[in-house]
Design a protein around this motif. Structure first.
Motif, mmCIF file in Angstrom:
data_model
loop_
_atom_site.group_PDB
_atom_site.id
_atom_site.type_symbol
_atom_site.label_atom_id
_atom_site.label_comp_id
_atom_site.label_asym_id
_atom_site.label_seq_id
_atom_site.Cartn_x
_atom_site.Cartn_y
_atom_site.Cartn_z
ATOM 1 N N UNK A 83 0.856 -1.194 0.000
ATOM 2 C CA UNK A 83 0.000 0.000 0.000
ATOM 3 C C UNK A 83 0.896 1.249 0.000
ATOM 4 N N UNK A 84 0.658 2.187 0.903
ATOM 5 C CA UNK A 84 1.468 3.419 0.829
ATOM 6 C C UNK A 84 2.484 3.497 1.952
ATOM 7 N N UNK A 85 2.823 2.361 2.576
ATOM 8 C CA UNK A 85 3.688 2.398 3.744
ATOM 9 C C UNK A 85 5.118 2.812 3.441
ATOM 10 N N UNK A 86 5.528 2.698 2.183
ATOM 11 C CA UNK A 86 6.894 3.136 1.894
ATOM 12 C C UNK A 86 6.958 4.650 1.708
ATOM 13 N N UNK A 87 5.806 5.315 1.759
ATOM 14 C CA UNK A 87 5.813 6.757 1.560
ATOM 15 C C UNK A 87 5.446 7.537 2.814
ATOM 16 N N UNK A 88 5.236 6.827 3.916
ATOM 17 C CA UNK A 88 4.932 7.537 5.161
ATOM 18 C C UNK A 88 6.022 7.247 6.165
ATOM 19 N N UNK A 89 6.126 8.116 7.135
ATOM 20 C CA UNK A 89 7.205 8.047 8.092
ATOM 21 C C UNK A 89 6.679 7.549 9.427
ATOM 22 N N UNK A 90 7.158 6.420 9.913
ATOM 23 C CA UNK A 90 6.717 5.926 11.211
ATOM 24 C C UNK A 90 7.800 5.021 11.785
ATOM 25 N N UNK A 91 7.690 4.770 13.094
ATOM 26 C CA UNK A 91 8.690 3.935 13.772
ATOM 27 C C UNK A 91 8.123 2.574 14.072
ATOM 28 N N UNK A 92 8.977 1.584 14.124
ATOM 29 C CA UNK A 92 8.552 0.264 14.582
ATOM 30 C C UNK A 92 8.799 0.229 16.088
ATOM 31 N N UNK A 93 7.722 0.136 16.853
ATOM 32 C CA UNK A 93 7.841 0.247 18.314
ATOM 33 C C UNK A 93 8.382 -1.047 18.891
ATOM 34 N N UNK A 94 9.429 -0.944 19.668
ATOM 35 C CA UNK A 94 10.010 -2.139 20.289
ATOM 36 C C UNK A 94 10.196 -1.897 21.778
ATOM 37 N N UNK A 95 9.897 -2.919 22.565
ATOM 38 C CA UNK A 95 10.208 -2.893 23.996
ATOM 39 C C UNK A 95 11.087 -4.091 24.281
ATOM 40 N N UNK A 96 11.666 -4.138 25.449
ATOM 41 C CA UNK A 96 12.670 -5.173 25.676
ATOM 42 C C UNK A 96 12.330 -6.171 26.763
ATOM 43 N N UNK A 97 11.333 -5.844 27.617
ATOM 44 C CA UNK A 97 11.110 -6.740 28.751
ATOM 45 C C UNK A 97 10.348 -8.008 28.420
ATOM 46 N N UNK A 98 9.491 -7.977 27.431
ATOM 47 C CA UNK A 98 8.787 -9.188 27.036
ATOM 48 C C UNK A 98 7.670 -9.619 27.971
ATOM 49 N N UNK A 99 7.295 -8.771 28.945
ATOM 50 C CA UNK A 99 6.211 -9.180 29.839
ATOM 51 C C UNK A 99 4.902 -8.522 29.403
ATOM 52 N N UNK A 100 3.828 -8.797 30.161
ATOM 53 C CA UNK A 100 2.511 -8.285 29.763
ATOM 54 C C UNK A 100 2.512 -6.754 29.737
ATOM 55 N N UNK A 101 3.265 -6.153 30.654
ATOM 56 C CA UNK A 101 3.347 -4.687 30.713
ATOM 57 C C UNK A 101 3.971 -4.131 29.436
ATOM 58 N N UNK A 102 5.020 -4.787 28.981
ATOM 59 C CA UNK A 102 5.676 -4.332 27.747
ATOM 60 C C UNK A 102 4.736 -4.461 26.568
ATOM 61 N N UNK A 103 3.949 -5.532 26.513
ATOM 62 C CA UNK A 103 3.024 -5.711 25.397
ATOM 63 C C UNK A 103 1.963 -4.617 25.398
ATOM 64 N N UNK A 104 1.557 -4.220 26.597
ATOM 65 C CA UNK A 104 0.564 -3.156 26.635
ATOM 66 C C UNK A 104 1.178 -1.837 26.170
ATOM 67 N N UNK A 105 2.413 -1.579 26.605
ATOM 68 C CA UNK A 105 3.080 -0.337 26.191
ATOM 69 C C UNK A 105 3.270 -0.305 24.682
ATOM 70 N N UNK A 106 3.623 -1.446 24.089
ATOM 71 C CA UNK A 106 3.815 -1.494 22.634
ATOM 72 C C UNK A 106 2.522 -1.096 21.940
ATOM 73 N N UNK A 107 1.402 -1.608 22.438
ATOM 74 C CA UNK A 107 0.140 -1.315 21.744
ATOM 75 C C UNK A 107 -0.233 0.145 21.854
ATOM 76 N N UNK A 108 -0.035 0.724 23.040
ATOM 77 C CA UNK A 108 -0.409 2.146 23.162
ATOM 78 C C UNK A 108 0.517 3.004 22.308
ATOM 79 N N UNK A 109 1.809 2.695 22.306
ATOM 80 C CA UNK A 109 2.713 3.505 21.487
ATOM 81 C C UNK A 109 2.420 3.318 20.010
ATOM 82 N N UNK A 110 1.927 2.121 19.631
ATOM 83 C CA UNK A 110 1.569 1.927 18.217
ATOM 84 C C UNK A 110 0.355 2.747 17.840
ATOM 85 N N UNK A 111 -0.524 3.010 18.800
ATOM 86 C CA UNK A 111 -1.667 3.887 18.491
ATOM 87 C C UNK A 111 -1.138 5.264 18.104
ATOM 88 N N UNK A 112 -0.131 5.734 18.850
ATOM 89 C CA UNK A 112 0.427 7.061 18.538
ATOM 90 C C UNK A 112 1.034 7.056 17.140
#
Lengths: 381, 137, 112
Positions: free
Chosen positions: A233-262
């Protein structure tokens, strides 16, 4: 030592499909578990055999109600690969818009649900309120709150007007305003941290061994995202980050999802600002004799994969592998050694599109005792 | 007898999450059925009205029947979505049934794929008009 | 779509060479007199490997020891096509179909 075998399923409000989880306990600790699917199995892959391509698209639209953009988007991508067709820029941008709005509403729902699992009902209400804003935008764009039927082969169904663009920007602004409050609550609240930190840890090595994808892999440090690895689609023409966290626990998964909303809000704004001018092509009849092709997209839960074989102008085989399938194998491993009270938190953090919980049957010393979710949680969790 | 504030519960007999999500959005601040006293309960034992979604397949048939029998008498059932009414788009799949009313009695049918929450509220009101003290086993 | 065909004898060796890549999924297609098993891997792009299995003896080695996520894919294919994966301990526990499923595996085409 008692060995309880509990088929788990408190009746969950948010259950997509059902799976029966059979858990063996030693006291309060889980020693073994097995997942039994099948309660929502309908036979979609068989149903698709012998259908025309447009009929197949209609069925694929209805596979999932929450990630309703992922499946038709993947199907259309696969068929267009077979046709060797590159859609016009405006169509690509509109499809990106629909995908990102779908991602925002899915993440809003599951983050709210995860917090509901630990008893934080107020946050669920806030997240659902914000989700309604996004659903209003989607309804204006596509005509429906779910099962949009927006993607068509070589085109999209509706164009977007100037008024719609302004409406979308207004609603996105309302959702964006709330995110800092949510982040502050999640980072400061001690109960959330106590229930979710260090729960359900998936190490990076495990994530690679079990071939995990999506926000779960990204929360364990693997930076994988089909939108960047294999842009469509048009993903090569928009600017965004791939959100990564490092802890791997449920808290990190929740943080990844909220940051992906942003990040998704960022993408939507860019798409609307740079929307190419022009008209979308009309939907025309499709003639495709034969083909075998695969396609993948980044659904809200991870990598969605379709393999389609066309023979004599009809679908001969449609292989659909949704992202959730990938991480059910690690779910049973995650539960070993945990307490039974962690099961809802771990399951909700994995954000499955396949789990349902029903009422619990406790088999103790040969006697069966049927408990409701409330009783079960009161007694055992 | 139960005229105004039924407690509802729902059961997903195997569909996509579309109709289930619309049931949950009933409790969101925009539609908010809790202001009417309707609570969404996780267990059918506490509920007066059962909302059933999804195309019932062979595995969930027995569970649906058990959940229905668990409810106290004087209960109502609402079938939500085309899959629960007649099998919907999955009618002809090998593991799907042609509607949940083959298994349990249904009082109100709400068509749609998925029906909007306004339609669900309308269905709840229709069912409430029907309660009227009549007992149902 | 690029597909590389590998012989059944070289299958295990090829799978061991691919350790470190991500297994995307395993697909099965049935043809007139044999099954095509496609193994899709992500190694900076999708790489697909095809193995043909004769219809009369649908048996292949399981790769569950090197790719644990293959367990569920192999169980699914076994449920739908009745292909045997030697070495997968939970293969005979039905996953999607009801326990009392009678009849031929659902995704096999009717051979007339």
């Amino acid at each position: 030592m008692h060995d309880f075998k509990i088929p788990i399923g408190p009746q969950h409000p948010a259950t997509d499909e059902s799976a029966c989880l059979r858990v063996s306990l030693d006291g309060n600790t889980i020693i073994d578990s097995d997942l039994r699917f099948g309660y929502a199995h309908k036979g979609i892959e068989k149903l698709l055999e012998g259908k025309r391509i447009e009929q197949g698209l209609h069925i694929v639209d209805h596979i999932c109600g929450i990630c309703s953009v992922a499946h038709p988007s993947c199907y259309v991508k696969t068929i267009e690969k077979m046709l060797n067709y590159k859609p016009p820029e405006r169509v690509k941008y509109l499809r990106t818009l629909a995908s990102e709005l779908g991602r925002i509403q899915s993440h809003l729902f599951w983050t709210g649900f995860m917090l509901h699992e630990i008893g934080f009902e107020t946050m669920l209400a806030y997240f659902l309120r914000d989700r309604e804003h996004i659903l209003e935008v989607l309804e204006r764009l596509t005509g429906s709150r779910s099962h949009f039927a927006y993607h068509k082969i070589r085109t999209v169904r509706n164009d977007i007007s100037e008024n719609d663009v302004n409406f979308t920007l207004k609603k996105i602004k309302e959702v964006k305003k709330q995110i800092p409050t949510y982040m502050k609550t999640i980072k400061k609240d001690t109960v959330i941290k106590a229930r979710m930190k260090d729960v359900g840890i998936i190490t990076r090595m495990d994530a690679e061994r079990y071939s995990l994808v999506g926000p779960i892999a990204r929360a364990s440090g693997i930076s994988t995202d089909i939108r960047k690895d294999d842009p469509y689609e048009a993903y090569d023409q928009v600017d965004f980050e791939v959100i990564t966290e490092w802890d791997g626990d449920a808290y990190a998964r929740m943080l990844v999802r909220i940051r992906e909303i942003i990040e998704s809000i960022k993408i939507v704004k860019q798409v609307l600002k740079n929307l190419p001018k022009g008209k979308i092509p009309p939907s025309t009849p499709l003639i495709l004799e034969e083909g075998l092709e695969l396609g993948r997209v980044e659904a809200p839960r991870g990598e969605n994969f379709h393999l389609i074989k066309i023979k004599n102008k009809k679908i001969d085989r449609a292989r659909i592998r949704p992202p959730t399938f990938n991480f059910m194998s690690i779910f049973t491993k995650l539960l070993e050694g945990r307490k039974i009270g962690d099961i809802p938190v771990i399951l909700a953090s994995l954000d499955p599109c396949y789990a349902c919980m029903e009422r619990v049957v406790v088999i103790k010393d040969g006697k069966k005792e049927v408990l409701t979710e409330h009783d079960f949680r009161r007694k055992y969790a | 007898m139960i005229k105004k504030s039924p407690w509802i519960s729902f059961f997903n007999s195997g569909g996509c999450k579309g109709c289930v999500l619309e049931c949950i959005m009933l409790t969101s601040p925009k539609y908010d059925i809790e202001r009417f006293g309707c609570l969404l309960k996780p267990s059918a034992r506490h509920a007066d009205i059962l909302l059933v979604t999804g195309v019932m397949n062979k595995q969930s048939k027995a569970r649906l029947k058990k959940v229905y029998e668990q409810m106290a008498p004087n209960k109502k059932v609402i079938a939500i979505g085309s899959c629960a009414i007649s099998g919907g788009i999955f009618r002809n799949a090998y593991n799907a049934s042609q509607g949940i009313d083959k298994e349990i009695p249904v009082d109100v049918y709400v068509p749609g794929c998925p029906p909007k929450p306004e339609a669900l509220i309308d269905a709840l009101i229709k069912v409430l008009d029907d309660f009227d003290g009549s007992k149902k086993d | 779509m690029e597909v590389k065909r590998i012989k059944l004898k070289e299958f295990r060796q090829k799978m061991e060479e691919l350790v470190g890549c991500r297994l995307i999924t395993i697909s099965a297609l049935d043809s007139r007199d044999c099954y095509h098993l496609l193994y899709h891997f992500d190694d900076n792009g999708i790489k697909t490997f095809k193995v043909l299995i004769p219809e009369k003896k649908p048996v292949i080695q399981s790769i569950i020891d090197i790719f644990p996520s293959a367990e569920f894919y192999e169980r699914e294919i076994h449920d739908f096509f009745d292909i045997e994966f030697k070495g997968n301990p939970k293969l005979h526990k039905k996953m999607f179909l009801p326990d009392d499923w009678k009849g031929s595996p659902p995704l096999l085409k009717n051979k007339k």
